[in-house]
Motif scaffolding. Structure first.
Motif, PDB file in Angstrom:
ATOM      1  N   ILE A  76       0.872  -1.176   0.000  1.00  0.00           N
ATOM      2  CA  ILE A  76       0.000   0.000   0.000  1.00  0.00           C
ATOM      3  C   ILE A  76       0.908   1.224   0.000  1.00  0.00           C
ATOM      4  O   ILE A  76       2.035   1.158   0.502  1.00  0.00           O
ATOM      5  N   LEU A 256      -6.513   7.988  -0.043  1.00  0.00           N
ATOM      6  CA  LEU A 256      -7.736   7.229   0.173  1.00  0.00           C
ATOM      7  C   LEU A 256      -8.535   7.100  -1.117  1.00  0.00           C
ATOM      8  O   LEU A 256      -9.037   6.033  -1.456  1.00  0.00           O
ATOM      9  N   ILE A 259      -6.770   4.586  -3.357  1.00  0.00           N
ATOM     10  CA  ILE A 259      -6.966   3.211  -2.884  1.00  0.00           C
ATOM     11  C   ILE A 259      -8.404   2.775  -3.164  1.00  0.00           C
ATOM     12  O   ILE A 259      -8.650   1.672  -3.636  1.00  0.00           O
ATOM     13  N   LEU A 269      -7.097  -6.112  -2.076  1.00  0.00           N
ATOM     14  CA  LEU A 269      -6.105  -5.525  -1.179  1.00  0.00           C
ATOM     15  C   LEU A 269      -5.125  -6.556  -0.651  1.00  0.00           C
ATOM     16  O   LEU A 269      -4.049  -6.208  -0.169  1.00  0.00           O
ATOM     17  N   THR A 270      -5.497  -7.825  -0.723  1.00  0.00           N
ATOM     18  CA  THR A 270      -4.586  -8.861  -0.253  1.00  0.00           C
ATOM     19  C   THR A 270      -3.507  -9.169  -1.277  1.00  0.00           C
ATOM     20  O   THR A 270      -2.587  -9.927  -0.997  1.00  0.00           O
ATOM     21  N   GLN A 305     -17.495  13.563   2.491  1.00  0.00           N
ATOM     22  CA  GLN A 305     -16.529  12.718   3.190  1.00  0.00           C
ATOM     23  C   GLN A 305     -17.221  11.530   3.831  1.00  0.00           C
ATOM     24  O   GLN A 305     -16.717  10.411   3.765  1.00  0.00           O
ATOM     25  N   VAL A 306     -18.389  11.787   4.443  1.00  0.00           N
ATOM     26  CA  VAL A 306     -19.120  10.689   5.067  1.00  0.00           C
ATOM     27  C   VAL A 306     -19.480   9.658   4.004  1.00  0.00           C
ATOM     28  O   VAL A 306     -19.281   8.453   4.177  1.00  0.00           O
ATOM     29  N   GLY A 309     -16.359   7.737   2.665  1.00  0.00           N
ATOM     30  CA  GLY A 309     -15.868   6.768   3.633  1.00  0.00           C
ATOM     31  C   GLY A 309     -16.780   5.555   3.710  1.00  0.00           C
ATOM     32  O   GLY A 309     -16.318   4.412   3.686  1.00  0.00           O
ATOM     33  N   ALA A 310     -18.088   5.797   3.754  1.00  0.00           N
ATOM     34  CA  ALA A 310     -19.046   4.698   3.822  1.00  0.00           C
ATOM     35  C   ALA A 310     -18.986   3.858   2.546  1.00  0.00           C
ATOM     36  O   ALA A 310     -19.058   2.631   2.582  1.00  0.00           O
ATOM     37  N   LEU A 312     -16.387   3.424   0.542  1.00  0.00           N
ATOM     38  CA  LEU A 312     -15.195   2.577   0.565  1.00  0.00           C
ATOM     39  C   LEU A 312     -15.437   1.355   1.450  1.00  0.00           C
ATOM     40  O   LEU A 312     -15.128   0.220   1.066  1.00  0.00           O
ATOM     41  N   ALA A 313     -16.022   1.591   2.629  1.00  0.00           N
ATOM     42  CA  ALA A 313     -16.279   0.472   3.534  1.00  0.00           C
ATOM     43  C   ALA A 313     -17.175  -0.559   2.859  1.00  0.00           C
ATOM     44  O   ALA A 313     -16.900  -1.757   2.897  1.00  0.00           O
ATOM     45  N   VAL A 316     -15.291  -2.522   0.151  1.00  0.00           N
ATOM     46  CA  VAL A 316     -14.343  -3.475   0.726  1.00  0.00           C
ATOM     47  C   VAL A 316     -15.092  -4.669   1.315  1.00  0.00           C
ATOM     48  O   VAL A 316     -14.670  -5.813   1.171  1.00  0.00           O
ATOM     49  N   ILE A 317     -16.249  -4.393   1.953  1.00  0.00           N
ATOM     50  CA  ILE A 317     -17.051  -5.503   2.480  1.00  0.00           C
ATOM     51  C   ILE A 317     -17.464  -6.434   1.346  1.00  0.00           C
ATOM     52  O   ILE A 317     -17.314  -7.652   1.427  1.00  0.00           O
ATOM     53  N   THR A 320     -14.455  -8.385   0.007  1.00  0.00           N
ATOM     54  CA  THR A 320     -14.022  -9.430   0.931  1.00  0.00           C
ATOM     55  C   THR A 320     -14.972 -10.614   0.849  1.00  0.00           C
ATOM     56  O   THR A 320     -14.564 -11.773   0.812  1.00  0.00           O
ATOM     57  N   ARG A 324     -14.032 -14.290  -0.471  1.00  0.00           N
ATOM     58  CA  ARG A 324     -14.160 -15.437   0.420  1.00  0.00           C
ATOM     59  C   ARG A 324     -15.014 -16.526  -0.222  1.00  0.00           C
ATOM     60  O   ARG A 324     -14.727 -17.696  -0.154  1.00  0.00           O
TER      61      ARG A 324
ATOM     62  N   ILE B 123     -15.993  -8.934   9.308  1.00  0.00           N
ATOM     63  CA  ILE B 123     -15.892  -8.992   7.850  1.00  0.00           C
ATOM     64  C   ILE B 123     -14.497  -9.416   7.427  1.00  0.00           C
ATOM     65  O   ILE B 123     -14.305  -9.918   6.327  1.00  0.00           O
ATOM     66  N   ALA B 133     -11.246   4.143   6.212  1.00  0.00           N
ATOM     67  CA  ALA B 133     -12.619   4.510   5.839  1.00  0.00           C
ATOM     68  C   ALA B 133     -13.265   5.312   6.963  1.00  0.00           C
ATOM     69  O   ALA B 133     -13.911   6.341   6.722  1.00  0.00           O
ATOM     70  N   VAL B 136     -11.936   8.982   7.210  1.00  0.00           N
ATOM     71  CA  VAL B 136     -12.570   9.954   6.313  1.00  0.00           C
ATOM     72  C   VAL B 136     -13.998  10.237   6.752  1.00  0.00           C
ATOM     73  O   VAL B 136     -14.405  11.393   6.898  1.00  0.00           O
ATOM     74  N   ALA B 137     -14.743   9.150   7.001  1.00  0.00           N
ATOM     75  CA  ALA B 137     -16.147   9.331   7.374  1.00  0.00           C
ATOM     76  C   ALA B 137     -16.265  10.065   8.713  1.00  0.00           C
ATOM     77  O   ALA B 137     -17.141  10.915   8.883  1.00  0.00           O
TER      78      ALA B 137
END
Lengths: 329, 320
Positions: A76, A256, A259, A269-270, A305-306, A309-310, A312-313, A316-317, A320, A324, B123, B133, B136-137
């Motif tokens: 990274i 950010l 990424i 990301l792995t 920004q909120v 950020g949300a 990106l989360a 990524v969820i 992942t 999996r 997760i 994340a 930023v948030a």
């Protein structure tokens, strides 16, 4: 070490669906977002708006290009935002001595910082995030100390050739867009067709196995971090040409965004799995969403920004989960 | 590779490196103190020591939470944003009474910790990305709640920020008490032992039947709550809520303090004494550069160099 064409032919159906979602989910989302945006806002599909989005995407895209290589090796690079700003200021300062200096100076300095990152990570086996975090701090410090603690702004002569790299147009499309497209084609060819590209996948897939197969693990890592530094510096220089000044406050949070774009584009990301074109789609998707948020107007930058950020989360969820699924099934 | 396989001198070298990693930070603090006593005018005054202690308190408190996160083989990049969020919440709820505002601010920090911990534990998202994340948030949320700087005019907050007991500022006392508490938790509680076991090897901890998810979530809740406390104390000191800049680059200072203090990034060990010394070292370094009229940007460069040197010194002492 999974490139799309390496998918085992005997993969089960749901495994293939997961793989498809991982690879093309971003593109589908982008198409849906564009359709929804153009139906909702008359101003979305206008030439000005599209041109503006394309040019402003170009700088982030160049940064994301380097980041893609780094992330495929399982690393990274958090220093790209600072290097982007540093590159811009160096380019603006250097532009008084001609275009060559304006381009070579940021490439040399940011490439050198990337090289040091790579050497510390590959040869001394330090954690990538901590090394590049230090570089982020150090590069910002250098930037502040050459601009009188951020108070001095260097301007680019509007009539110079360097300024046309940012402001010029070819066939009605901004020069930065063409440069970015050329870099992405080159990056994709290098990643998919060159031996170095194979090493990048191999190192990210399984470092020990790559070393046993005779891949030059350390050299590959040093190269990707240098590449990432060069891309960030070049993006900063192009941005300075576009803005005709070196702005010191740019680039924070850019790591950010880069990424996010890479991860949205399907790169894991792995490490060991990813593609260049996905990162371009990721950048465009981020910019379309930003554009829509701007068009709504009532959402200020804090909400942006909120949302990012949300977002990106969420991505990524999803990644992942898909990853999996493919492993388990 | 056992010590037997190494030559005598290599074993010696290994021992020196270990000493350097574990106690180098105390030597660094001593050197900086001596340098300042010799070179900086008016350094040896009670007033100056009070100033330094008050300034180091928030960094130290954030670093305590960071030490827990790093001990569990993670990291928490959201701490700076949590400070900003806690200062916003504090300002919003001061109307309902100081204590209610303080509690709401800390709960807000813990909530960010739950979000971080859930992403990581349930997760399986890498800690860097999950907390990035939320970084930023969280900053966005802080600015949504309180768009700009706001003065805090509250007698309790004012006395918290500038009051003292026997000449020792409240802020320094609170930081010291929290450091003792966290050291106790790490050394003497089941949670502390489980945290270190998880940081050492998560698969092994899972096979041993440890409640890995619960412990991980609790780690990030502690980190979030401590960062929120730091945000509240910083607000009390500044007598203003500034969600735009409060806590900027705090994650870097905290990680530096932890790493310089001898806690390995690879997890499985936490050195609270070293973390305290690490925070003091950064504070002294900054104060020294500023007192000698060097520009603030030099502090950033110096801190970057210190991080790399500390991690470099610790690199051969990863997990075995």
């Amino acid at each position: 070490m999974k490139k799309p064409e390496d998918e085992p032919t005997g993969a089960s159906r749901s495994e293939r669906v997961s793989a498809l979602a991982q690879q093309h989910g971003a593109l589908v989302t982008l198409v849906v977002a564009v359709i929804v945006a153009s139906l909702s806002f008359d101003t979305f599909l206008t030439g000005d708006n599209l041109e503006n989005m394309a040019v402003s995407s170009a700088f982030l895209a160049v940064v994301a290009l380097g980041m893609t290589f780094v992330i495929i090796t399982g690393g990274i690079d958090l220093s790209v935002g600072s290097l982007f700003a540093l590159g811009g200021v160096l380019a603006a300062w250097g532009s008084q001595y001609g275009t060559a200096v304006a381009l070579l100076l940021p490439l040399a300095v940011c490439g050198l910082i990337g090289l040091v990152n790579g050497l510390l990570i590959a040869r001394s086996r330090l954690a990538p995030f901590i090394v590049t975090l230090a570089a982020m701090l150090g590069a910002r410090g250098i930037l502040l100390s050459i601009t009188d603690e951020g108070s001095k702004t260097y301007l680019v002569d509007k009539d110079s050739f360097f300024a046309t790299l940012g402001q010029g147009k070819v066939l009605g499309i901004g020069a930065p867009v063409w440069i970015t497209l050329a870099l992405f084609v080159a990056g994709a060819v290098v990643l998919r067709r060159s031996r170095f590209g194979q090493y990048v996948y191999a190192v990210g897939g399984n470092e020990d196995a790559a070393a046993l197969m005779g891949a030059p693990v350390a050299r590959t890592k040093v190269t990707v971090y240098t590449l990432s530094g060069l891309c960030a510096g070049l993006a900063g220089a192009l941005n300075a040409a576009w803005l005709v000044s070196g702005v010191t406050i740019l680039g924070s949070g850019m790591e950010l965004e880069a990424i996010s774009a890479v991860v949205i584009g399907g790169t894991l990301l792995t490490g060991g799995f990813g593609f260049i074109s996905g990162s371009l789609v990721g950048v465009l998707l981020l910019k379309v969403i930003q554009n829509v948020i701007n068009q709504i107007g009532s959402l200020d930058s804090a909400y942006q920004q909120v949302v990012s950020g949300a977002f990106l989360a969420l991505v990524v969820i999803a990644q992942t989960w898909l990853g999996r699924r493919r492993r388990v099934l | 590779m056992t010590d037997l396989a190494l030559g005598r001198s290599a074993a010696d070298r290994e021992r020196y490196l270990r000493l350097l990693q574990n106690y180098g930070v105390y030597a660094g603090v001593a050197v900086l103190l001596l340098l300042n006593i010799a070179l900086t005018p008016h350094f040896l005054s009670a007033e100056n020591f009070r100033t330094q202690a008050v300034q180091v308190a928030p960094v130290l408190i954030v670093a305590l939470g960071m030490a827990l996160a790093i001990g569990s083989e993670g990291v928490d990049l959201s701490v700076g944003s949590v400070m900003a969020l806690s200062t916003s919440l504090l300002s919003l709820y001061l109307g309902y009474g100081t204590w209610i505002a303080l509690i709401v601010a800390v709960i807000g920090g813990a909530a960010i910790g739950i979000a971080n911990g859930s992403l990581i534990a349930f997760i399986g998202v890498q800690p860097i990305v999950a907390t990035l994340a939320l970084m930023v948030a969280g900053r966005g949320l802080a600015l949504v709640l309180l768009p700009q700087l706001k003065d805090v005019r509250d007698p309790t907050m004012a006395s918290l920020g500038s009051g003292d007991v026997l000449g020792i500022p409240y802020l320094a006392l609170i930081a010291a008490a929290l450091a003792l508490l966290v050291a106790f938790v790490v050394r003497r509680t089941t949670f502390g032992r489980q945290l270190l076991a998880i940081g050492d090897s998560r698969p092994a901890a899972r096979l041993a039947g440890l409640p890995v998810r619960r412990v991980l979530i609790l780690v990030y809740v502690c980190s979030g709550a401590l960062a929120a406390i730091a945000g509240v104390l910083a607000t009390a000191r500044l007598t203003a809520s500034d969600p735009t800049s409060l806590g900027n680059l705090m994650e870097l200072s905290a990680i530096t303090a932890v790493v310089v203090g001898g806690t390995p990034l690879s997890g499985g060990r936490v050195r609270i004494g070293g973390t305290v010394a690490g925070a003091v070292l950064i504070q002294l370094l900054t104060a020294t550069l500023i007192k000698h009229d060097l520009p603030p940007s030099w502090t950033q460069i110096a801190q970057a160099v210190v991080i790399v040197l500390a991690v470099y010194a610790a690199r051969e002492r990863g997990k075995r």
